[in-house]
Design an enzyme around this catalytic site. Sequence first.
Site, PDB file in Angstrom:
ATOM      1  CE  LYS A 119       0.282   3.182   0.924  1.00 22.73           C
ATOM      2  NZ  LYS A 119      -0.095   3.634  -0.063  1.00 22.73           N
ATOM      3  CD  GLU A 203      -7.471   4.404   2.718  1.00 23.85           C
ATOM      4  OE1 GLU A 203      -7.219   3.412   2.256  1.00 23.85           O
ATOM      5  OE2 GLU A 203      -6.579   5.475   3.042  1.00 23.85           O
ATOM      6  CG  HIS A 238      -3.514  -3.742  -4.903  1.00 22.46           C
ATOM      7  ND1 HIS A 238      -5.115  -3.141  -5.263  1.00 22.46           N
ATOM      8  CD2 HIS A 238      -3.564  -4.711  -4.613  1.00 22.46           C
ATOM      9  CE1 HIS A 238      -5.205  -3.652  -4.381  1.00 22.46           C
ATOM     10  NE2 HIS A 238      -4.723  -4.501  -3.888  1.00 22.46           N
ATOM     11  NE  ARG A 300       6.701   7.174  -9.266  1.00 20.68           N
ATOM     12  CZ  ARG A 300       5.729   7.175  -9.586  1.00 20.68           C
ATOM     13  NH1 ARG A 300       5.002   7.125 -10.867  1.00 20.68           N
ATOM     14  NH2 ARG A 300       4.997   5.930  -8.818  1.00 20.68           N
TER      15      ARG A 300
END
Length: 663
Positions: A119, A203, A238, A300
């Site tokens: 990330k 973040e 999530h 993908r």
Amino acid sequence: MTAPITKLLIANRGEIACRVIQTAQSMGIRTVAVYSDADASARHVAMADEAVRLGPPPAADSYLKSDLMIAAAKDTGAQAIHPGYGFLSENPEFVDAVEAAGLIFVGPSAASIRAMGLKDAAKDLMIRAGVPVVPGYQGAEQDADFLAAEAERIGYPVLIKARAGGGGKGMRKVDRPNDFRAALEAATREGQASFGDGRVLIEKFITSPRHIEVQVFGDSHGTVVHLFERDCSLQRRHQKVIEEAPAPGMTDEMRAAMTDAAVKAARAISYSGAGTIEFIVDGSGPLRPDGFWFMEMNTRLQVEHPVTEAITGVDLVEWQLRIAAGEPIPMPQEDLTINGHAFEARLYAEDPVNGFLPATGRLEQVKFSQLARNDTGVRAGDGISPFYDPMIAKVITHADSRKAALTRLVDALQETHLAGTVTNTEFLIALAKHDGFREGQVDTGLIERNLDGLVSVPPLSEAHVAVAGIAALDLDPTAPHFGWRLWEEAAHELRLLSDADLVERRVVLHQNGRIELTGGADSVTLSDVLRTGDRISARMGSTQRMIEANVAVWNDAQGTRVSVLIEGVVREFLLPDARWGTSAETGQGDAVLAPMTGMLIALDVAEGDLVDEGDRVGIMEAMKMETTLTAPRAGRVKAVLSAVGDTVEGGAVVITFAEEANA
Ligand code: ADP
């Protein structure tokens, strides 16, 4: 360098393996399936032209074995490997190995996967490419004091993310500076345990976030196009639950900004194949072109790709295969347009009422609606294996408008009958009917905020009981001599178990074809009862309400089981085998039945033991609650059918007693 693919190995299982095989076959490509011992007779194996066994059921011994995949492709003469999603699909070492073996990987280069794999590195790359990213810190410094200061600078609330994270693991939201250190430790620990990498990034936490992603395609000739967006904001922990395309409330300006950023992101890594750029979007008000930020790229095919197929008319797997063979993207950007609206709901073998506990079992009936595209990897008779993701199917609907597509989703789900295992279908129906969702007011917290209303269980309806009775007793009112018996009315004493509850009714058959049920809260009369195959219809009660039911009937060691679907509500009943009686409830049968599904945690008796009525014979535990099993009468234990530690299904026989009361 065009290399035609004439034979393809699909390195996956379940619905996605079936999905890929279907397109390959339509293109005249021969297919090779792979399977673990748990999947030897699975649908994807039956669909493919050939199949190769990999190994035992655990994924680490089968679907994650890259050397076995490559050997299987070589042995069968396949030139290419399609990885599906999950398993080996985003593993750059696998891509390297496939290419080193002279085979084609249907997907991007190992370099592209690596560039997006972490990330923090991906965010840096995106900043350089001019793609907006969530404000935060994604540098190398990992000192706790330093990170705490960064969190202050970013401004609370913040989100700590394991840089190697995925599937929501290693993520912690922090609301106050005081909680920062504990959250940092937890995220680090989880990152280390799950991904072998404890490093994190920080973040800004976006409040009322929406998840909107853009489908992109690149080819080996340097062309990149997008196929518009999908909204995947309806999530639980999530995990996506219902997805749609296009995103509700999307404006031309916002779409232009997002798709432009997505194409830039793909170009930055010379992307080839199908990919998805995930953005987090400020959903606190209407969509704004300066209110979206890059989150990550999935290199993908996505689970939710069918909604894009529905609105664009493009077969994404066909594009993947053509691009892997070296062809250019089949259609220029200008020719791609949005047609109507589409939804996808993910059907899982899980129990929303019990905290979404994954369920197993055998699918006794699998009936989908004609109103939807149903992508599935299972057939009636298949078991739900505990080894893999418990997704049973994806139900996809498409219509001219969002409203029509959503109504069709509700209708399709209500017609879906999966018998033999518990599923999340009723939860999905409740969600699809949710007012806020209907109006397009979606954000990632919607499900959690409304969970109580979305998982409530309606009380058992008399319609379900009546239909279960007709099916269990195998009644056919259209048969000659129905209800005909000399000098007496034809009646049955119906005793069914529904979960732990005993349902007792007297069922009286009248010569005019009417069926009367008494013993419930109200007595009801059914007329015009019609039974054709799995369908039972009738008029019920004084209002003559029409009931349309679908039933599945099967036998197991406990007796006859009946699953009844009426208006989207499925209930399962057990007509216990006459041998067992229904001791747990009546206190006089020859057996102790499990009052609910749970684990047997104690056994007080063994075969041959003498017990008195009311003696404790065992303890079961479900959802951390203990329930005592007691002897229904005095007698001798004939058999103990479960052991401590076994998971026992509700209604199953645990202990039987000898016939003689005082043997
Ligand atoms: P993973 O790779 O573990 O799936 P993601 O970075 O894709 O993690 O994030 C998963 C989900 O977490 C997103 O779909 C979104 O719902 C939520 N999320 C991620 N980043 C933020 C953020 N900065 N603020 C609020 N929610 C976020």
